[in-house]
Design an enzyme around this catalytic site. Structure first.
Site, PDB file in Angstrom:
ATOM      1  N   LYS A 280       0.828  -1.206   0.000  1.00 53.71           N
ATOM      2  CA  LYS A 280       0.000   0.000   0.000  1.00 53.71           C
ATOM      3  C   LYS A 280       0.863   1.256   0.000  1.00 53.71           C
ATOM      4  O   LYS A 280       0.633   2.179  -0.792  1.00 53.71           O
ATOM      5  CB  LYS A 280      -0.940   0.018   1.209  1.00 53.71           C
ATOM      6  CG  LYS A 280      -1.901   1.202   1.205  1.00 53.71           C
ATOM      7  CD  LYS A 280      -2.834   1.175   2.406  1.00 53.71           C
ATOM      8  CE  LYS A 280      -2.143   1.609   3.660  1.00 53.71           C
ATOM      9  NZ  LYS A 280      -3.054   1.776   4.811  1.00 53.71           N
TER      10      LYS A 280
ATOM     11  N   ASP B  41      -6.731   1.318   0.879  1.00 53.16           N
ATOM     12  CA  ASP B  41      -6.800   1.454   2.333  1.00 53.16           C
ATOM     13  C   ASP B  41      -8.231   1.140   2.772  1.00 53.16           C
ATOM     14  O   ASP B  41      -9.057   0.693   1.981  1.00 53.16           O
ATOM     15  CB  ASP B  41      -6.369   2.854   2.775  1.00 53.16           C
ATOM     16  CG  ASP B  41      -7.376   3.932   2.401  1.00 53.16           C
ATOM     17  OD1 ASP B  41      -8.314   3.652   1.613  1.00 53.16           O
ATOM     18  OD2 ASP B  41      -7.250   5.055   2.898  1.00 53.16           O
TER      19      ASP B  41
END
Length: 215
Positions: A124, A142
């Site tokens: 991420k 997220d």
């Protein structure tokens, strides 16, 4: 979890996002790619607002890997002690900085694999950096994007990897660069976890979410 939305509807959704905010920006403060990596790594299980408060003074004195090493672990820890998991994050930042100095000449690498090899940098974080700094249409999923993707039907999936692939596969190429920011901002301020603001939602007539609230 909503069913996968069709191409035409997804195109309409992102056309509206683009019209409302042509150049969406991330909310983590940074001055260069190194401080961006550090800020994103620190933001895990923390708010952008909280990270920005902690890094304001930090980045004024430690905006390169070598300067961070010069500051030292104790100095870094003191700056970020208001952020969750700050002790482990401080250790990761120091290890990351050491590797950047020793193996990359103090420069942040621009490949996902190299970024992910750094301590405290997962997929991420790597995708956020690739997207925000190098304008690569990498999609960092997220909690906000995961929620929006599944509620709306834009990118449904049981885990973040599936949602990431759905975003890459189903959102038209012309919107890929900014898709991450449009979705995270929409999830953060409109498609909220506990009480989504469906009544004022820009895409409420297109969204597949069955439990819409209009008050």
């Amino acid at each position: 979890m909503a069913k996968q939305m069709n191409y035409h509807t997804i195109h309409q959704i992102f056309s509206r996002f683009q019209e409302a905010e042509p150049e969406p920006k991330g909310e983590l403060d940074h001055t260069n790619v190194y401080t961006l990596v550090v800020a994103v790594a620190l933001s895990a299980q923390a708010t952008d607002v909280g990270v920005n408060k902690a890094t304001k003074a930090l980045f004024e004195i430690a905006d390169t890997p070598q300067k961070m090493l010069n500051l030292g672990l104790e100095g870094l820890t003191e700056h970020i002690k208001t952020i969750g998991l700050f002790r482990q994050k401080a250790k990761n930042v120091m290890k990351m900085s050491q590797i950047l100095v020793e193996e990359y000449g103090g420069e942040v690498p621009s490949s996902r694999a190299a970024l992910e090899s750094l301590p405290g940098v997962g997929r991420k974080t790597a995708n956020v950096v690739l997207n925000m700094w190098w304008d690569i249409p990498a999609q960092a999923v997220d909690t906000h994007i995961f929620r929006f993707g599944n509620r709306s039907g834009v990118a449904p999936g049981k885990d973040v990897v599936v949602v990431e692939r759905a975003i890459e596969d189903n959102i038209p190429a012309e919107f890929q660069r900014h898709a991450h920011h449009w979705m995270i901002l929409h999830g953060r301020y409109t498609c909220k976890a506990r009480k989504p603001m469906c009544g004022t939602c820009l895409i409420r007539d297109l969204c597949e979410f069955e439990d819409k609230e209009y008050d």
